[in-house]
Design an enzyme around this catalytic site. Structure first.
Site, PDB file in Angstrom:
ATOM      1  N   LYS A  57       0.815  -1.221   0.000  1.00 49.04           N
ATOM      2  CA  LYS A  57       0.000   0.000   0.000  1.00 49.04           C
ATOM      3  C   LYS A  57       0.859   1.286   0.000  1.00 49.04           C
ATOM      4  O   LYS A  57       0.414   2.330  -0.438  1.00 49.04           O
ATOM      5  CB  LYS A  57      -0.949   0.004   1.194  1.00 49.04           C
ATOM      6  CG  LYS A  57      -2.116  -0.954   1.030  1.00 49.04           C
ATOM      7  CD  LYS A  57      -3.059  -0.842   2.203  1.00 49.04           C
ATOM      8  CE  LYS A  57      -4.322  -1.632   1.956  1.00 49.04           C
ATOM      9  NZ  LYS A  57      -5.338  -1.380   2.963  1.00 49.04           N
ATOM     10  N   GLY A  76      -6.731   2.419  18.901  1.00 51.22           N
ATOM     11  CA  GLY A  76      -5.735   2.064  17.888  1.00 51.22           C
ATOM     12  C   GLY A  76      -5.174   3.300  17.225  1.00 51.22           C
ATOM     13  O   GLY A  76      -5.783   4.394  17.294  1.00 51.22           O
TER      14      GLY A  76
HETATM   15  P1  NAP Z   1      -1.764  -1.802  12.193  1.00 52.06           P
HETATM   16  O1  NAP Z   1      -1.337  -0.612  11.430  1.00 52.06           O
HETATM   17  O2  NAP Z   1      -0.808  -2.932  12.382  1.00 52.06           O
HETATM   18  O3  NAP Z   1      -2.287  -1.322  13.644  1.00 52.06           O
HETATM   19  C1  NAP Z   1      -2.633  -2.266  14.625  1.00 52.06           C
HETATM   20  C2  NAP Z   1      -3.179  -1.513  15.852  1.00 52.06           C
HETATM   21  O4  NAP Z   1      -3.596  -2.485  16.812  1.00 52.06           O
HETATM   22  C3  NAP Z   1      -2.159  -0.618  16.531  1.00 52.06           C
HETATM   23  O5  NAP Z   1      -2.813   0.501  17.034  1.00 52.06           O
HETATM   24  C4  NAP Z   1      -1.642  -1.529  17.659  1.00 52.06           C
HETATM   25  O6  NAP Z   1      -1.136  -0.814  18.771  1.00 52.06           O
HETATM   26  C5  NAP Z   1      -2.927  -2.205  18.049  1.00 52.06           C
HETATM   27  N1  NAP Z   1      -2.672  -3.467  18.749  1.00 52.06           N
HETATM   28  C6  NAP Z   1      -2.210  -4.616  18.214  1.00 52.06           C
HETATM   29  N2  NAP Z   1      -2.101  -5.547  19.173  1.00 52.06           N
HETATM   30  C7  NAP Z   1      -2.492  -4.973  20.333  1.00 52.06           C
HETATM   31  C8  NAP Z   1      -2.623  -5.427  21.675  1.00 52.06           C
HETATM   32  N3  NAP Z   1      -2.321  -6.678  22.018  1.00 52.06           N
HETATM   33  N4  NAP Z   1      -3.083  -4.565  22.612  1.00 52.06           N
HETATM   34  C9  NAP Z   1      -3.414  -3.297  22.298  1.00 52.06           C
HETATM   35  N5  NAP Z   1      -3.319  -2.790  21.039  1.00 52.06           N
HETATM   36  C10 NAP Z   1      -2.869  -3.623  20.079  1.00 52.06           C
HETATM   37  O7  NAP Z   1      -3.052  -2.478  11.548  1.00 52.06           O
HETATM   38  P2  NAP Z   1      -4.197  -1.790  10.669  1.00 52.06           P
HETATM   39  O8  NAP Z   1      -3.868  -2.003   9.234  1.00 52.06           O
HETATM   40  O9  NAP Z   1      -4.473  -0.435  11.157  1.00 52.06           O
HETATM   41  O10 NAP Z   1      -5.428  -2.780  10.983  1.00 52.06           O
HETATM   42  C11 NAP Z   1      -6.089  -2.760  12.235  1.00 52.06           C
HETATM   43  C12 NAP Z   1      -7.305  -3.684  12.188  1.00 52.06           C
HETATM   44  O11 NAP Z   1      -8.207  -3.229  11.195  1.00 52.06           O
HETATM   45  C13 NAP Z   1      -6.994  -5.125  11.826  1.00 52.06           C
HETATM   46  O12 NAP Z   1      -7.761  -5.955  12.647  1.00 52.06           O
HETATM   47  C14 NAP Z   1      -7.457  -5.250  10.387  1.00 52.06           C
HETATM   48  O13 NAP Z   1      -7.872  -6.562  10.037  1.00 52.06           O
HETATM   49  C15 NAP Z   1      -8.648  -4.317  10.403  1.00 52.06           C
HETATM   50  N6  NAP Z   1      -9.008  -3.778   9.073  1.00 52.06           N
HETATM   51  C16 NAP Z   1     -10.291  -3.939   8.647  1.00 52.06           C
HETATM   52  C17 NAP Z   1     -10.653  -3.434   7.419  1.00 52.06           C
HETATM   53  C18 NAP Z   1     -12.063  -3.625   6.922  1.00 52.06           C
HETATM   54  O14 NAP Z   1     -12.322  -3.355   5.744  1.00 52.06           O
HETATM   55  N7  NAP Z   1     -12.996  -4.017   7.758  1.00 52.06           N
HETATM   56  C19 NAP Z   1      -9.734  -2.734   6.622  1.00 52.06           C
HETATM   57  C20 NAP Z   1      -8.435  -2.569   7.105  1.00 52.06           C
HETATM   58  C21 NAP Z   1      -8.072  -3.106   8.329  1.00 52.06           C
HETATM   59  P3  NAP Z   1       0.421  -0.362  18.800  1.00 52.06           P
HETATM   60  O15 NAP Z   1       0.510   0.884  17.973  1.00 52.06           O
HETATM   61  O16 NAP Z   1       0.680  -0.122  20.240  1.00 52.06           O
HETATM   62  O17 NAP Z   1       1.207  -1.510  18.234  1.00 52.06           O
END
Ligand code: NAP
Length: 300
Positions: free
Chosen positions: A75, A136
């Site tokens: 991306k 998040g």
């Molecule tokens: P990302 O950039 O990796 O961010 C992950 C987030 O989750 C960060 O804020 C991280 O906190 C937090 N996190 C992870 N493990 C944690 C834990 N054990 N305790 C507390 N916080 C935790 O991922 P992303 O791309 O933003 O995606 C986030 C979510 O959105 C995923 O579940 C993904 O599948 C979902 N998503 C859904 C769609 C949809 O169309 N529905 C689209 C995109 C993404 P830190 O900063 O502290 O690491």
């Protein structure tokens, strides 16, 4: 013998580049849209090795693809290949949709629009003057925070395990809103697990989980502890769609809150990409019918 005439010399080519790609659900969505709308087109999953990204992009152009999606891990990597980028792509530094026009690549990010359309369709309300709290501070949280701000949310709380990332998202939102003419800050942060975070969450009209906490295979986890007291007027939106009912959704539903999972965001970001490529608007009836089937398909 039954002849398969679905693909011919005039078939419009679209697809998805990423790696891994094996579990993508996007072909089902886009190919169903082509069928429902009677358009001679196809959407293909294209697994691309990191070293081959530049050649793959040149190939898509050379073979006349009309457009394509980009997923993890490209991306950001695709940005240098764009000839033009939408405002969202410039703000977010990530692209998920490219439209090919002649030999030019136009980059878009449809996640924010997908989320917004899902939110409107599934809750019947928007963000105007609402207090929104986002758990998040990753790429998704940033996208949703900016979208909520541009949709006139009154106040946006960002709560993240890593405080510096929450600060970064809040400053990005505040800068974008100042550039758009707003004088006061819209976004604020609170320390994960703190009393201040609890109050920020309690006072919100909308709580959005944009962390990966609760996602398969860790369905027993929730970003909020069981002693968090939801108010039944609160809307709780979890961007996770697998499992369809996360622990957070169960916690909120048991208190009578309106809850929404991430299936709609996934669906409508795809619909928006399709609209960009095809230059059409997918009507609400078609979208609604397909969403019902797509949601069932996601549940397996
Ligand atoms: P990302 O950039 O990796 O961010 C992950 C987030 O989750 C960060 O804020 C991280 O906190 C937090 N996190 C992870 N493990 C944690 C834990 N054990 N305790 C507390 N916080 C935790 O991922 P992303 O791309 O933003 O995606 C986030 C979510 O959105 C995923 O579940 C993904 O599948 C979902 N998503 C859904 C769609 C949809 O169309 N529905 C689209 C995109 C993404 P830190 O900063 O502290 O690491």
């Amino acid at each position: 013998m039954l002849l398969d005439k679905r693909v011919d010399g005039e078939t419009i080519l679209t697809g998805l580049i990423g790696n891994p790609i094996e579990h993508t659900v996007s072909p089902v969505l886009h190919n169903s849209l082509f069928s429902m709308l009677g358009i001679n087109g196809i959407y293909l999953p294209l697994k691309v090795d990191e070293k081959a990204l530049g050649n793959a992009l040149k190939g898509l152009k050379a073979m006349g693809f009309k457009g394509f999606n980009i997923t993890i891990p490209y991306k950001e990597a695709v940005l240098p290949y764009l000839d033009e980028a939408s405002g969202e792509v410039r703000l977010l530094g990530a692209v998920n949709t490219v439209k090919v026009c002649g030999d030019r690549f136009y980059g878009y990010n449809t996640d924010g629009d997908g989320f917004m359309r899902s939110f409107f369709e599934e809750t019947g309300t928007g963000f105007s003057d609402k207090h929104v709290c986002i758990l998040g501070a990753g790429g998704t949280a940033r996208t949703l925070a900016i979208k909520a701000a541009t949709e006139n949310a009154g106040r946006i709380g960002i709560i993240n395990r890593t405080a510096a990332r929450a600060e970064d998202v809040a400053s990005c939102v505040n800068k974008a809103m100042r550039d758009a003419g707003r004088r006061e800050d819209t976004a604020f942060t609170a320390e994960y697990g703190s009393r201040e975070a609890y109050e920020m969450l309690s006072g919100s009209d909308v709580i959005i989980n944009a962390t990966s906490v609760g996602m398969y295979p860790h369905a027993g986890n929730s970003p909020l502890s069981d002693d968090f007291v939801f108010r039944k007027e609160q809307v709780v939106y979890d961007v996770i769609y697998n499992p369809p009912v996360t622990r957070l959704i169960s916690q909120a539903a048991s208190r009578g809150c309106k809850t929404v999972n991430g299936a709609g965001m996934l669906f409508y970001q795809g619909v928006r990409a399709f609209e960009i490529w095809m230059g059409i608007e997918v009507d609400g009836i078609t979208a609604g019918k397909l969403f019902a089937g797509f949601r069932k398909y996601l549940q397996g």
